[in-house]
Write an enzyme that holds these catalytic residues in place. Structure first.
Site, PDB file in Angstrom:
ATOM      1  N   GLY A   1       0.837  -1.190   0.000  1.00 47.47           N
ATOM      2  CA  GLY A   1       0.000   0.000   0.000  1.00 47.47           C
ATOM      3  C   GLY A   1       0.870   1.237   0.000  1.00 47.47           C
ATOM      4  O   GLY A   1       2.086   1.167  -0.223  1.00 47.47           O
TER       5      GLY A   1
ATOM      6  N   THR B   1       1.688   3.015   2.447  1.00 43.08           N
ATOM      7  CA  THR B   1       2.589   3.128   3.598  1.00 43.08           C
ATOM      8  C   THR B   1       3.399   1.871   3.868  1.00 43.08           C
ATOM      9  O   THR B   1       4.532   1.967   4.331  1.00 43.08           O
ATOM     10  CB  THR B   1       1.786   3.455   4.875  1.00 43.08           C
ATOM     11  OG1 THR B   1       0.772   2.463   5.030  1.00 43.08           O
ATOM     12  CG2 THR B   1       1.154   4.827   4.788  1.00 43.08           C
TER      13      THR B   1
ATOM     14  N   ASP C   1     -11.863   4.880   5.600  1.00 44.35           N
ATOM     15  CA  ASP C   1     -11.157   4.397   4.407  1.00 44.35           C
ATOM     16  C   ASP C   1     -11.834   3.167   3.824  1.00 44.35           C
ATOM     17  O   ASP C   1     -11.166   2.240   3.364  1.00 44.35           O
ATOM     18  CB  ASP C   1      -9.687   4.098   4.755  1.00 44.35           C
ATOM     19  CG  ASP C   1      -8.789   4.125   3.510  1.00 44.35           C
ATOM     20  OD1 ASP C   1      -9.242   4.628   2.463  1.00 44.35           O
ATOM     21  OD2 ASP C   1      -7.643   3.647   3.594  1.00 44.35           O
TER      22      ASP C   1
END
Ligand SMILES: Nc1ncnc2c1ncn2[C@@H]1O[C@H](COP(=O)(O)OP(=O)(O)OP(=O)(O)O)[C@@H](O)[C@H]1O
EC number: 2.7.11.1
Length: 408
Positions: A30, A32, A152
């Site tokens: 992802g 991060t 999210d």
């Protein structure tokens, strides 16, 4: 009773011992972090099954803060009295000067984005949508009662467990808000709790009103909005957040306007997700981010075909004014009462033995060999622009369609 956000876990999660684990493959990457499938090479227990390890480099103050927060949320979800079948728990965690790493249960079915994409016409039937949305509503309800807005929700963050049930993942954008004060906010309608004795197949847990979707719209992957602060974050009463986070096609009007937002952003995103499952594309997607945001603010969602209970659910969730949106007064209870969910036995969802898609078992082939996560991290750190080695990438997850389920 729900524990307060500051409740300590009943038993502290274990330290993740990186010396005793090996990664078998990369499950996902992802913005991060990198998520690995790993197994314990030291444990002699035949029952030790593979798990997922997320590794997040401490590359910036924001990644540090977000990783710490995600571990904190997982820790709260691991408290015995606070576990939820549709939310993950923290198995173990580890922090070095360079990174955070933590382990959560492995979801062998991949994510809902991949599953949706693999359908012939890129859409789910309304009975499959009902199954997934019902479980997601329960997961969001649980987070909200903990005082956490998820912020999210998107298909990529909904994982399929080996059992075929869902798990939400990725809590780094979630936010602790003051719990709603209205006394009946989360009280389920007693009439929704229906006879426990009937079949445990989901096909019989719900009303047989599956209408076939006839559109063949193309699926696109939604892009994540960088979590930038649009305005200085302020929590006047602790109930609203002003930070600008989310994924552009899933972002709510109040977030774009910077009005401050609360739990209703998750019900908006649920409307976008449900629309995407029904039509194979999100309702407000434009040619550019600007156009998408303009559509979110101005355009009403378009529904092909006749109105029905499913389109009614979506329409009520996609109300631009958060104070008039479904769920804004009594939370998940308002959603559960809709005709689309008539007959759903909410208290029996986890007992459904035949969810729509069951992942193929692949545990056996997975628990041999592997590579060192730290070495992999070092390699990436020294060659930051290089992509992860492709052989490590996970092939698309394969699920078997649960045939009895699709009959109704
Ligand atoms: N427990 C799990 N089991 C199987 N796959 C997982 C698991 N957790 C994460 N993944 C895979 O890794 C991907 C990335 O995970 P996650 O969303 O947690 O990472 P991230 O770096 O926070 O991503 P993002 O950019 O969305 O913040 C997921 O979309 C999923 O495909």
């Amino acid at each position: 009773m729900e524990p307060s956000p500051s409740s300590p876990p009943s038993s502290p999660p274990e330290i993740l011992d990186l010396d005793s684990i090996k990664a078998l493959k990369i499950l996902g990457k992802g913005a991060t972090g990198t998520v690995f499938l790993a197994h314990d090479v030291v444990s002699t227990s035949s029952s030790s099954s593979p798990f997922a390890v997320k590794l997040v480099p401490k590359s910036s103050a924001s990644s540090l803060r977000r990783a710490r927060w995600e571990i904190e949320v997982l820790r709260r979800l691991s408290v015995d009295s606070n576990q939820n079948p549709f939310l993950p728990r923290l198995l173990a965690s580890f922090e070095s000067p360079e990174y955070f790493a933590w382990a959560v249960p492995y979801c062998s079915g991949g994510d809902l984005n991949v599953l949706l994409h693999r359908q012939n016409d890129g859409v789910f039937s309304s009975s499959v949508i009902r199954f997934y949305v019902a479980e997601i509503v329960c997961a969001l309800e649980h987070l909200h009662t903990m005082g956490i807005a998820y912020r999210d929700l998107k298909p990529e963050n909904i994982l399929i467990q080996q059992s075929g049930h869902v798990t939400l993942t990725d809590f780094d954008l979630s936010r602790s808000l003051k719990k709603p004060l209205r006394p009946h906010f989360y009280q389920p309608d007693p009439e929704l709790i229906i006879d426990r004795k009937k079949s445990r197949s989901f096909s019989r847990l719900i009303s047989p009103t599956a209408e076939k979707n006839k559109t063949g719209l193309k699926k696109t992957r939604s892009a994540r909005v960088n979590p930038i602060n649009r305005r200085k974050t302020s929590f006047s009463s602790g109930e609203r957040s002003n930070s600008f986070v989310g994924t552009d096609e899933y972002v709510s009007p109040e977030v774009i306007r910077g009005d401050g937002h609360d739990f209703a952003v998750d019900w908006w995103a649920l409307g976008v997700l449900t629309y995407e499952m029904m039509y194979g594309e999100t309702p407000f997607k434009g040619k550019s981010k600007k156009e998408t945001f303009r559509n979110v603010l101005m355009k009403e969602p378009e529904f092909a075909g006749k109105p029905n209970d499913l389109t009614d659910l979506i329409r009520r969730l996609l109300v631009k004014d958060p104070n008039r949106r479904l769920g804004c007064h009594r939370g998940a209870a308002e959603i559960k009462e809709l005709a689309f969910f008539a007959g759903v036995r909410w208290d029996l969802l986890t007992e459904v033995l035949r969810p729509p898609f069951i992942p193929l078992r692949d545990d056996g082939e997975l628990t041999v060999g592997g590579f060192d996560i730290r070495e992999h991290f070092e390699k990436l750190r020294t060659t930051p622009s290089s992509a992860p080695p492709s052989p490590l990438r996970s092939p698309p997850h394969v699920c078997r369609k649960n045939d009895p389920f699709i009959e109704f």
